[in-house]
Design a protein around this motif. Structure first.
Motif, PDB file in Angstrom:
ATOM      1  N   UNK A 239       0.870  -1.164   0.000  1.00 30.40           N
ATOM      2  CA  UNK A 239       0.000   0.000   0.000  1.00 30.40           C
ATOM      3  C   UNK A 239       0.912   1.219   0.000  1.00 30.40           C
ATOM      4  N   UNK A 240       0.807   2.027  -1.034  1.00 28.78           N
ATOM      5  CA  UNK A 240       1.648   3.219  -1.166  1.00 28.78           C
ATOM      6  C   UNK A 240       0.758   4.443  -1.011  1.00 28.78           C
ATOM      7  N   UNK A 241       1.051   5.255  -0.005  1.00 26.80           N
ATOM      8  CA  UNK A 241       0.108   6.338   0.307  1.00 26.80           C
ATOM      9  C   UNK A 241       0.797   7.563   0.879  1.00 26.80           C
ATOM     10  N   UNK A 242      -0.002   8.633   0.941  1.00 28.37           N
ATOM     11  CA  UNK A 242       0.342   9.873   1.625  1.00 28.37           C
ATOM     12  C   UNK A 242      -0.809  10.213   2.559  1.00 28.37           C
TER      13      UNK A 242
ATOM     14  N   UNK B 152       0.373  -7.013   3.322  1.00 32.35           N
ATOM     15  CA  UNK B 152       0.964  -5.956   2.494  1.00 32.35           C
ATOM     16  C   UNK B 152       1.936  -5.147   3.334  1.00 32.35           C
ATOM     17  N   UNK B 153       2.897  -4.576   2.677  1.00 34.03           N
ATOM     18  CA  UNK B 153       3.785  -3.651   3.372  1.00 34.03           C
ATOM     19  C   UNK B 153       3.283  -2.228   3.132  1.00 34.03           C
ATOM     20  N   UNK B 154       3.637  -1.326   4.021  1.00 27.38           N
ATOM     21  CA  UNK B 154       3.329   0.093   3.860  1.00 27.38           C
ATOM     22  C   UNK B 154       4.523   0.786   3.221  1.00 27.38           C
ATOM     23  N   UNK B 155       4.259   1.505   2.146  1.00 27.56           N
ATOM     24  CA  UNK B 155       5.253   2.417   1.585  1.00 27.56           C
ATOM     25  C   UNK B 155       4.704   3.831   1.735  1.00 27.56           C
ATOM     26  N   UNK B 156       5.285   4.573   2.669  1.00 29.27           N
ATOM     27  CA  UNK B 156       4.883   5.959   2.872  1.00 29.27           C
ATOM     28  C   UNK B 156       5.689   6.791   1.891  1.00 29.27           C
ATOM     29  N   UNK B 157       5.036   7.450   0.944  1.00 28.21           N
ATOM     30  CA  UNK B 157       5.719   7.985  -0.227  1.00 28.21           C
ATOM     31  C   UNK B 157       6.003   9.482  -0.161  1.00 28.21           C
ATOM     32  N   UNK B 158       5.913  10.093   1.002  1.00 27.74           N
ATOM     33  CA  UNK B 158       6.308  11.496   1.095  1.00 27.74           C
ATOM     34  C   UNK B 158       7.729  11.643   0.554  1.00 27.74           C
ATOM     35  N   UNK B 159       7.981  12.614  -0.334  1.00 26.59           N
ATOM     36  CA  UNK B 159       9.302  12.709  -0.966  1.00 26.59           C
ATOM     37  C   UNK B 159      10.448  12.967   0.001  1.00 26.59           C
ATOM     38  N   UNK B 160      10.163  13.548   1.149  1.00 33.54           N
ATOM     39  CA  UNK B 160      11.225  13.773   2.136  1.00 33.54           C
ATOM     40  C   UNK B 160      11.190  12.756   3.259  1.00 33.54           C
ATOM     41  N   UNK B 161      10.015  12.435   3.766  1.00 35.36           N
ATOM     42  CA  UNK B 161       9.903  11.655   4.993  1.00 35.36           C
ATOM     43  C   UNK B 161       9.465  10.197   4.755  1.00 35.36           C
ATOM     44  N   UNK B 162       9.609   9.725   3.544  1.00 30.52           N
ATOM     45  CA  UNK B 162       9.139   8.392   3.216  1.00 30.52           C
ATOM     46  C   UNK B 162       9.883   7.263   3.927  1.00 30.52           C
ATOM     47  N   UNK B 163       9.198   6.130   4.091  1.00 26.52           N
ATOM     48  CA  UNK B 163       9.794   4.928   4.659  1.00 26.52           C
ATOM     49  C   UNK B 163       8.964   3.719   4.229  1.00 26.52           C
ATOM     50  N   UNK B 164       9.515   2.530   4.463  1.00 27.79           N
ATOM     51  CA  UNK B 164       8.870   1.280   4.064  1.00 27.79           C
ATOM     52  C   UNK B 164       8.897   0.314   5.238  1.00 27.79           C
ATOM     53  N   UNK B 165       7.794  -0.411   5.441  1.00 30.23           N
ATOM     54  CA  UNK B 165       7.721  -1.398   6.513  1.00 30.23           C
ATOM     55  C   UNK B 165       7.821  -2.808   5.930  1.00 30.23           C
ATOM     56  N   UNK B 166       8.074  -3.800   6.778  1.00 31.34           N
ATOM     57  CA  UNK B 166       7.909  -5.193   6.337  1.00 31.34           C
ATOM     58  C   UNK B 166       6.434  -5.495   6.051  1.00 31.34           C
ATOM     59  N   UNK B 167       6.202  -6.677   5.501  1.00 27.82           N
ATOM     60  CA  UNK B 167       4.825  -7.119   5.284  1.00 27.82           C
ATOM     61  C   UNK B 167       4.047  -7.134   6.592  1.00 27.82           C
ATOM     62  N   UNK B 168       2.785  -6.781   6.510  1.00 27.63           N
ATOM     63  CA  UNK B 168       1.922  -6.721   7.696  1.00 27.63           C
ATOM     64  C   UNK B 168       0.645  -7.499   7.459  1.00 27.63           C
ATOM     65  N   UNK B 169       0.168  -8.147   8.474  1.00 29.03           N
ATOM     66  CA  UNK B 169      -1.123  -8.832   8.407  1.00 29.03           C
ATOM     67  C   UNK B 169      -2.224  -7.941   8.975  1.00 29.03           C
ATOM     68  N   UNK B 170      -1.926  -7.252  10.090  1.00 30.18           N
ATOM     69  CA  UNK B 170      -2.869  -6.266  10.626  1.00 30.18           C
ATOM     70  C   UNK B 170      -2.501  -4.911  10.040  1.00 30.18           C
ATOM     71  N   UNK B 171      -3.423  -4.312   9.282  1.00 26.59           N
ATOM     72  CA  UNK B 171      -3.093  -3.102   8.522  1.00 26.59           C
ATOM     73  C   UNK B 171      -4.400  -2.354   8.294  1.00 26.59           C
ATOM     74  N   UNK B 172      -4.617  -1.261   9.003  1.00 24.14           N
ATOM     75  CA  UNK B 172      -5.826  -0.464   8.817  1.00 24.14           C
ATOM     76  C   UNK B 172      -5.457   0.935   8.338  1.00 24.14           C
ATOM     77  N   UNK B 173      -6.258   1.451   7.419  1.00 19.57           N
ATOM     78  CA  UNK B 173      -6.057   2.789   6.882  1.00 19.57           C
ATOM     79  C   UNK B 173      -7.342   3.564   7.096  1.00 19.57           C
TER      80      UNK B 173
END
Length: 204
Positions: free
Chosen positions: A36-39, A72-93
């Motif tokens: 999941x890639x989001x802002x 799914x893993x989280x990809x936080x796509x902010x151009x400055x503060x982005x990061x990526x997590x490992x795969x997650x089973x519990x994942x709420x948005x």
């Protein structure tokens, strides 16, 4: 001598080719992981179209949440503060009127052993440091570290650990680690990690 040179050269090319294929395979495995890639604050449909993991539509005019249909893993796509997590089973948005307003995720697919837990949280903290995030409230919630003191605290079922980080005045994350009684492995020390991401909800 020329024959030996040719054999050595060919062997070197073969080794390089195998190494290249293995590297490509590793990259392919990583890229094939659903994400999941989001802002924070963006339209829900933008996230859905960008992400490789499937997730349902938001509900117009409602404040609620949804979950990906697979790990799914989280990809936080902010151009400055982005990061990526490992795969997650519990994942709420969370969403509010079809805009993303927060994430709550356990970046693991099963309860982890302590060594593996520390690898995950220390990697996340390193990503945040490199991207310019700042730990806050250190007097009460120091950053995680692989030390005897931290290991003893995490093993204490009544304590666990928590840390907060700010990305300027734009985002905040909370990272929590606690012991978990895993019925599948009753004799092992297992741990759960929780990460919450949103706009800042506490002062530095």
């Amino acid at each position: 001598m020329k024959l030996m040179h040719r054999v050595g050269w060919r062997r070197g090319v073969l080794v390089l080719a195998v190494a290249t294929l293995l590297t490509a395979a590793a990259v392919q495995v990583l890229s094939d992981e659903p994400e999941i890639a989001l802002m924070i604050g963006e339209p829900w449909e933008d996230m859905r179209q960008r992400s490789s993991a499937s997730i349902g539509p938001a509900i117009p005019g409602r404040s609620w949440f949804s979950m990906p249909s697979s790990d799914a893993r989280l990809r936080f796509i902010d151009p400055q503060y982005g990061f990526v997590t490992p795969l997650a089973r519990f994942f709420t948005i969370g969403f509010d009127d079809e805009l993303i307003d927060g994430v709550r995720i356990s970046p693991q697919v099963e309860p982890l052993l302590l060594d593996d837990t520390l690898k995950v949280v220390l990697d996340l903290q390193e990503q945040w440091r490199d991207a310019g995030w700042t730990p806050i409230k250190l007097a009460y919630f120091p950053s995680f570290a692989d030390t005897p003191q931290w290991r003893a605290q995490l093993r204490d079922v009544s304590k666990g650990g928590k840390t907060y980080w700010h990305a300027g005045n734009q985002y905040q994350v909370m990272l929590v680690v606690g012991r978990f009684k895993d019925k599948k492995r009753p004799t092992e020390e297992r741990y759960l990690i929780t990460l919450a991401l949103a706009t800042p909800w506490t002062n530095p």
